[in-house]
Structure formats: C-alpha cells, structure tokens
Design an enzyme around this catalytic site. Structure first.
Site, PDB file in Angstrom:
ATOM      1  N   LYS A  44       0.816  -1.228   0.000  1.00  0.00           N
ATOM      2  CA  LYS A  44       0.000   0.000   0.000  1.00  0.00           C
ATOM      3  C   LYS A  44       0.844   1.271   0.000  1.00  0.00           C
ATOM      4  CE  LYS A  44      -1.000  -0.193   4.992  1.00  0.00           C
ATOM      5  NZ  LYS A  44       0.050   0.617   5.559  1.00  0.00           N
ATOM      6  N   GLU A  45       2.111   1.162   0.420  1.00  0.00           N
ATOM      7  CA  GLU A  45       2.973   2.359   0.406  1.00  0.00           C
ATOM      8  C   GLU A  45       4.186   2.114  -0.502  1.00  0.00           C
ATOM      9  OE1 GLU A  45       3.623   3.532   4.486  1.00  0.00           O
ATOM     10  OE2 GLU A  45       1.474   3.380   4.863  1.00  0.00           O
ATOM     11  N   CYS A  70      11.087  -1.344   8.027  1.00  0.00           N
ATOM     12  CA  CYS A  70      12.535  -1.506   8.190  1.00  0.00           C
ATOM     13  C   CYS A  70      13.305  -0.531   7.312  1.00  0.00           C
ATOM     14  CB  CYS A  70      12.917  -2.949   7.856  1.00  0.00           C
ATOM     15  SG  CYS A  70      14.686  -3.215   7.748  1.00  0.00           S
ATOM     16  N   LYS A 119      19.717   3.227  11.945  1.00  0.00           N
ATOM     17  CA  LYS A 119      21.153   2.913  12.012  1.00  0.00           C
ATOM     18  C   LYS A 119      21.972   3.993  11.330  1.00  0.00           C
ATOM     19  CE  LYS A 119      19.400   0.288  13.960  1.00  0.00           C
ATOM     20  NZ  LYS A 119      18.101  -0.314  14.240  1.00  0.00           N
ATOM     21  N   GLY A 169      12.224   2.188  27.496  1.00  0.00           N
ATOM     22  CA  GLY A 169      13.676   1.970  27.362  1.00  0.00           C
ATOM     23  C   GLY A 169      14.010   0.664  26.673  1.00  0.00           C
ATOM     24  N   SER A 206       8.158   5.163  22.686  1.00  0.00           N
ATOM     25  CA  SER A 206       8.712   3.907  22.133  1.00  0.00           C
ATOM     26  C   SER A 206       8.392   2.781  23.115  1.00  0.00           C
ATOM     27  CB  SER A 206      10.222   4.041  21.921  1.00  0.00           C
ATOM     28  OG  SER A 206      10.854   4.571  23.082  1.00  0.00           O
ATOM     29  N   ILE A 207       7.089   2.480  23.197  1.00  0.00           N
ATOM     30  CA  ILE A 207       6.646   1.495  24.201  1.00  0.00           C
ATOM     31  C   ILE A 207       6.266   0.162  23.558  1.00  0.00           C
ATOM     32  CG2 ILE A 207       5.870   3.257  25.844  1.00  0.00           C
ATOM     33  CD1 ILE A 207       2.948   2.346  24.802  1.00  0.00           C
ATOM     34  N   HIS A 253      45.323 -11.458  16.406  1.00  0.00           N
ATOM     35  CA  HIS A 253      45.797 -10.457  17.378  1.00  0.00           C
ATOM     36  C   HIS A 253      46.422  -9.290  16.631  1.00  0.00           C
ATOM     37  CE1 HIS A 253      47.455  -8.709  21.003  1.00  0.00           C
ATOM     38  NE2 HIS A 253      48.606  -8.567  20.354  1.00  0.00           N
TER      39      HIS A 253
HETATM   40  P1  NAD Z   1      10.194  -2.918  23.198  1.00  0.00           P
HETATM   41  O1  NAD Z   1       9.128  -3.883  23.501  1.00  0.00           O
HETATM   42  O2  NAD Z   1      11.567  -3.370  22.868  1.00  0.00           O
HETATM   43  O3  NAD Z   1      10.354  -1.884  24.423  1.00  0.00           O
HETATM   44  C1  NAD Z   1       9.297  -1.155  24.933  1.00  0.00           C
HETATM   45  C2  NAD Z   1       9.654  -0.722  26.341  1.00  0.00           C
HETATM   46  O4  NAD Z   1       8.680   0.224  26.776  1.00  0.00           O
HETATM   47  C3  NAD Z   1       9.638  -1.859  27.348  1.00  0.00           C
HETATM   48  O5  NAD Z   1      10.848  -1.836  28.059  1.00  0.00           O
HETATM   49  C4  NAD Z   1       8.436  -1.552  28.227  1.00  0.00           C
HETATM   50  O6  NAD Z   1       8.622  -1.954  29.554  1.00  0.00           O
HETATM   51  C5  NAD Z   1       8.349  -0.040  28.133  1.00  0.00           C
HETATM   52  N1  NAD Z   1       7.026   0.528  28.356  1.00  0.00           N
HETATM   53  C6  NAD Z   1       5.826   0.044  27.950  1.00  0.00           C
HETATM   54  N2  NAD Z   1       4.834   0.885  28.315  1.00  0.00           N
HETATM   55  C7  NAD Z   1       5.419   1.926  28.962  1.00  0.00           C
HETATM   56  C8  NAD Z   1       4.938   3.105  29.561  1.00  0.00           C
HETATM   57  N3  NAD Z   1       3.640   3.412  29.514  1.00  0.00           N
HETATM   58  N4  NAD Z   1       5.825   3.938  30.157  1.00  0.00           N
HETATM   59  C9  NAD Z   1       7.148   3.656  30.173  1.00  0.00           C
HETATM   60  N5  NAD Z   1       7.666   2.545  29.613  1.00  0.00           N
HETATM   61  C10 NAD Z   1       6.816   1.691  28.999  1.00  0.00           C
HETATM   62  O7  NAD Z   1       9.591  -1.996  22.038  1.00  0.00           O
HETATM   63  P2  NAD Z   1      10.255  -0.886  21.107  1.00  0.00           P
HETATM   64  O8  NAD Z   1      11.553  -0.441  21.668  1.00  0.00           O
HETATM   65  O9  NAD Z   1       9.183   0.106  20.862  1.00  0.00           O
HETATM   66  O10 NAD Z   1      10.548  -1.717  19.804  1.00  0.00           O
HETATM   67  C11 NAD Z   1       9.477  -2.297  19.081  1.00  0.00           C
HETATM   68  C12 NAD Z   1       9.897  -3.438  18.205  1.00  0.00           C
HETATM   69  O11 NAD Z   1      10.799  -3.041  17.220  1.00  0.00           O
HETATM   70  C13 NAD Z   1      10.522  -4.571  18.976  1.00  0.00           C
HETATM   71  O12 NAD Z   1       9.776  -5.722  18.640  1.00  0.00           O
HETATM   72  C14 NAD Z   1      11.886  -4.700  18.455  1.00  0.00           C
HETATM   73  O13 NAD Z   1      12.251  -6.033  18.285  1.00  0.00           O
HETATM   74  C15 NAD Z   1      11.851  -3.972  17.121  1.00  0.00           C
HETATM   75  N6  NAD Z   1      13.109  -3.226  16.934  1.00  0.00           N
HETATM   76  C16 NAD Z   1      14.271  -3.898  16.908  1.00  0.00           C
HETATM   77  C17 NAD Z   1      15.462  -3.218  16.794  1.00  0.00           C
HETATM   78  C18 NAD Z   1      16.741  -3.963  16.800  1.00  0.00           C
HETATM   79  O14 NAD Z   1      16.706  -5.174  16.761  1.00  0.00           O
HETATM   80  N7  NAD Z   1      17.887  -3.302  16.868  1.00  0.00           N
HETATM   81  C19 NAD Z   1      15.475  -1.838  16.756  1.00  0.00           C
HETATM   82  C20 NAD Z   1      14.277  -1.177  16.811  1.00  0.00           C
HETATM   83  C21 NAD Z   1      13.093  -1.892  16.910  1.00  0.00           C
END
Ligand code: NAD
Length: 467
Positions: free
Chosen positions: A34-35, A41, A50, A181, A270-271, A446
């Site tokens: 659709k986009e 990604c 990145k 976080g 980012s929850i 090394h």
């Molecule tokens: P996540 O699930 O990794 O982290 C979300 C965090 O938010 C959790 O630690 C949670 O406890 C916290 N949280 C939830 N509700 C909250 C609230 N109301 N207040 C404060 N904290 C709260 O999700 P994300 O970081 O949003 O990433 C989403 C998805 O994207 C994941 O599935 C991840 O695998 C994917 N992703 C992967 C990569 C990577 O592999 N490098 C990078 C970016 C995203």
C-alpha cells in the site's frame, strides 16, 4: 482475476524476501504493497535509525579527535548538522529502495500498488484494482508503534519512531523525553545523548535500559555508558498527562523516589509495536487472530488456520526483527512448495541493539538458563584489557558466555564496539551447540576485538591467556 503461484500481502522485509525467494524457486509471484516496498525496516525503522546512529558515532569520533592525535583548528568545535544527517540517511534509503525495486523487477515479481485484503474465498482483493488468486498466499502486513492511551501523537512534539527516523526539522530538539527503554528507546536515547540533546529516559520496568531481552550484565554496561555520557534514566516511571506549554511539553512522572516534572521540546514514545491485522479480511477468510491481534500460525510451517494462507514477520507473535521475517519467509515458501522446511529456532535468533556501545546476543541469558534448570558455567571477559578496544578508545564492553557445565554453549552475549558484527561467531556457536573448548581452540587474530571471544571460551578450560 489474475492467477499466481504466490500472492504476498505486504512489501516489508518479510514480504519482499518471500517474493524474491519464491521467484528464485521458479514461482510466479504478485506482491501487494500500500505504500513503498521495503516497509517499516527500510523507510521508518532499521535502516534510517542505524544511519542516524552512525551520524552520532562520527560526531562522537570527531569530538574526541584530539585524544587520538588529530587537532581541530583552534576555536573550532564540531556541531551536529541534523538536516545533513537526515539527508544522507534519506539518500541511503532511496538507493536501497531503488535497488529493491530493480531486484523485484529482475525476478519478474509483479508489484501491485494498493491496499489489499483477503476475500472469503482466500484471494487478495486490491482496493480499486484487480483480485489476485494465489495457489499460496503469505500475509506479511507488519506492525505499527503502540500508543499510550490519552497521549496524542501529533508527529511534531509527541512522536514515535515513524517520525524520529524521518525528521524534517532544521535542528535537533534541545531537550527530549524518551518513554520506553526497549530497543527503540535505547537506540534513540543513544543518538540524542551523543548529539548533545538533553535526554531523559522514562521506563516502566525496574531496569531503565533494555529491561527485557539481553543479559543483565551487558545491559548494565550500556546503561552505565549512557549515563556517563549524560543520559538521565528513570526506572519504574509512571508517566502522567502531558501538558503542552508555550515553551514545550511538561512531562510529569512518578517513580518510587517520588513525583517529578520535566519540561522538554519533544517526547518520543517507544513502548512497543502492535501487529497490523485489522481490515485485511482475516476474519472473512477464516484466518484466526489471537487476543492481541497477532495472526496465529504453526511455527513449523508459518501456516495460518486457513489452508494455503501463511503469515510471517511482525504480524505474528515471533521476535519483531527483519532478519527473523526473512527466515520465516523461506520457511513459508518452502512449505508452499511442498518441501519440508527447517523451522526457525526462535530461542536462538541473533539480537542486536545498535546503541553505543552495541549490545548483541543469541541464546539463553544466565538468568534464563538457571531458570530453565541448567547447571550453568559462566565466563566473562571485559573489553578493558583488549588492545584493539584501547586503540579504538572504546573499552566499555564485555563478552559473556553461558554454557551447560561440561556441555554446549547455551548463550552468547556481548556489549562493546562492533558487537553487532562480532556476535555472529557466538550465534554460530550457540546454534551449532558447540562446546566452549571447540571455539577456544580456534585462533583469533591479534590484535582484534574478537580475541575477547576466544579468551572467554578458553577460560572454560580452567586455564587462560590474558583473562
Ligand atoms: P520494546 O518492547 O523493545 O520496548 C518497549 C519498552 O517500553 C519496554 O521496556 C516496556 O517496559 C516499556 N514501556 C511500555 N509501556 C510503557 C509506559 N507506559 N511507560 C514507560 N515505559 C513503557 O519496544 P520498542 O523499543 O518500541 O521496539 C518495538 C519493536 O521493534 C521490537 O519488537 C523490536 O524487536 C523492534 N526493533 C528492533 C530493533 C533492533 O533489533 N535493533 C530496533 C528497533 C526496533
């Protein structure tokens, strides 16, 4: 009605990988998007994030050039150039997007622009367009950022990763609050902190940085490094109602230490992410969803409850990683071809968080291995004594290996420079069920960062070189 061997609904990593892999196996394929092909990604996630992390790394390197014997002209202080960083990032995304389009064309995949939905008889109807019938269909509709109820994402002051990866602002915010976080929160906290933005991380769980996923020892190294560079971290934080003022946004939050309020220019939410499964005709087609909206699949084949229809990627409840979607695409296509695919071993996939320092792992954490009842033996090797890490000026880091006592490696964990690349040796060891001694006997060059891996493995023998 157009007929294909395979119809793929969604053109993100799962979708384009399924289309390319199927086409390479001789199938006729239609891909409905659709986009833009490339999905989250390529356009709003991994690749742009990145690229921005790399901009932060270059800035950090230049700012510390003096320590490496490179003088900046007197009175010159490096400054982040946010529009230029975003422009470079957009160039990389465009180049990859064009490359992907060319690849799909060369493999003779029919890319259909438009919103597609399953019909009751299992075909895919494209809004305002054709209906496509596949002998097999793969749903790969992805995920979107989760929102906090009552907190409106306006795309400017309150944003998600959709906007943080695609900023058209002429400069960085001066102050930002990151809510959550996890992987996205940690990666952007790393970018903003290194680019000099006053950054506050608010996480609901007891550990503020990467509370779920990595081994605690590795996440703690990252948390310490981010704090040392200026990130303010609040764990067990409950964020209240935002208050928009003329100067920015006031973010009230409570932690076990009490109530606080901070004023920032921008809030990044980012929850987590939720699957996209509404409006795609799942119910009409008899494709079952779970209570969270994920499409239910048999993980051995990626088949849904409707015969001939598969689902892969972020719309199923498996790790939300592009490379996992690639692997699932191959499983689904092979099953559609009547082959016997090797299922993805979800407990041993590679995980990488591209923060500074990078965190990467595969297999069980020490805590998970103990919880699973293993008699574990654990060895660690800190980067602080590694010559190459010293030369790079990046000694925050460690390698940690979790093995069954007298048995195979169960988990490989790393934090430090280039952990994203180096972890694949650990990934191989975990998935090969190698013994620490198998890896310890292999020579690591090394000086190299990889030596820390070799040293950690050797330590399992009861002897060591530098460890
Ligand atoms: P996540 O699930 O990794 O982290 C979300 C965090 O938010 C959790 O630690 C949670 O406890 C916290 N949280 C939830 N509700 C909250 C609230 N109301 N207040 C404060 N904290 C709260 O999700 P994300 O970081 O949003 O990433 C989403 C998805 O994207 C994941 O599935 C991840 O695998 C994917 N992703 C992967 C990569 C990577 O592999 N490098 C990078 C970016 C995203």
């Amino acid at each position: 009605m157009a007929d294909y061997d395979l119809v793929v609904l969604g053109g993100g990593p799962g979708g384009y990988a399924a289309a390319l892999y199927a086409a390479s196996a001789g199938m006729s394929v239609a891909l409905v998007e659709k986009e833009k092909v490339g999905g989250t990604c390529l356009h709003r996630g991994c690749i742009p994030a990145k690229a921005l992390l790399h901009a932060a790394e270059v800035f950090r390197t230049v700012a510390h050039a003096g320590e490496h014997g490179v003088k900046l002209p007197a009175g010159v202080t490096p400054e982040p150039d946010w529009p230029a960083a975003n422009k470079r990032k957009a160039g990389i995304v465009n180049q990859l997007h064009m490359g992907l389009g060319g690849l799909l064309k060369r493999r003779k995949v029919t890319v259909v622009d438009g919103f597609g939905a399953l019909t009751a008889d299992g075909a895919v109807a494209v809004q305002g367009g054709d209906t496509l019938r596949g002998k097999a269909t793969i749903i790969t509709t992805g995920s979107v950022p989760r929102a906090i109820p009552g907190m409106e994402v306006d795309g400017t002051t309150v944003i998600t990763s959709d906007q943080s990866t695609n900023s058209d602002a002429d400069r960085l915010p001066e102050r930002i609050a990151v809510i959550g976080g996890g992987v996205i929160g940690a990666e952007f906290a790393s970018v903003y902190t290194d680019l000099g933005v006053s950054t506050t991380l608010l996480e609901a769980l007891p550990h503020g940085v990467l509370p779920i996923g990595p081994d605690r020892d590795c996440a703690d190294v990252l948390a310490r490094s981010l704090r040392k560079r200026g990130l303010s971290v609040h764990a067990e934080a409950r964020v209240g109602t935002l208050e928009h003022t003329s100067a920015g946004v006031v973010v009230p939050f409570e932690t076990p230490k009490g109530s606080e309020k901070i004023e920032v220019d921008q809030v990044l939410v980012s929850i987590g992410r939720r699957p996209v499964s509404e409006g795609i005709g799942a119910e009409e087609a008899g494709v079952r969803l779970d209570e969270r909206g994920f499409i239910e699949v048999d993980p051995n084949t990626m088949a849904t409850s409707r015969p001939g229809v598969y689902a892969i990627g972020d719309c199923v409840a498996t790790p939300g990683l592009a490379h996992v979607a690639y692997a699932e695409a191959m499983v689904a296509v092979e099953h559609a071809l009547g082959e016997n695919p090797v299922p993805v071993d979800y407990d041993k996939v590679p995980w990488v968080v591209y923060t500074h320092p990078e965190v990467a792992w595969s297999g069980l954490t020490e805590a998970a291995a103990r919880e699973a009842g293993y008699d574990v033996e654990v060895h660690k090797h800190a980067m602080v004594g590694n010559g190459r890490a010293m030369i790079l000026g990046e000694t925050d880091g460690l390698v940690k290996v979790v093995a069954q006592r007298g048995g195979p490696i169960l988990g490989f964990h790393m934090v430090g420079p280039w952990a994203s690349e180096l972890m694949h040796e650990g990934y191989l060891a975990v998935n090969w069920e190698a013994l620490p001694d198998d890896v310890g006997r292999l020579i690591h060059a090394h000086p190299s960062l990889s030596e820390a891996i070799g040293e950690t493995m050797i330590t399992f023998s009861g002897r060591s070189l530098h460890g």
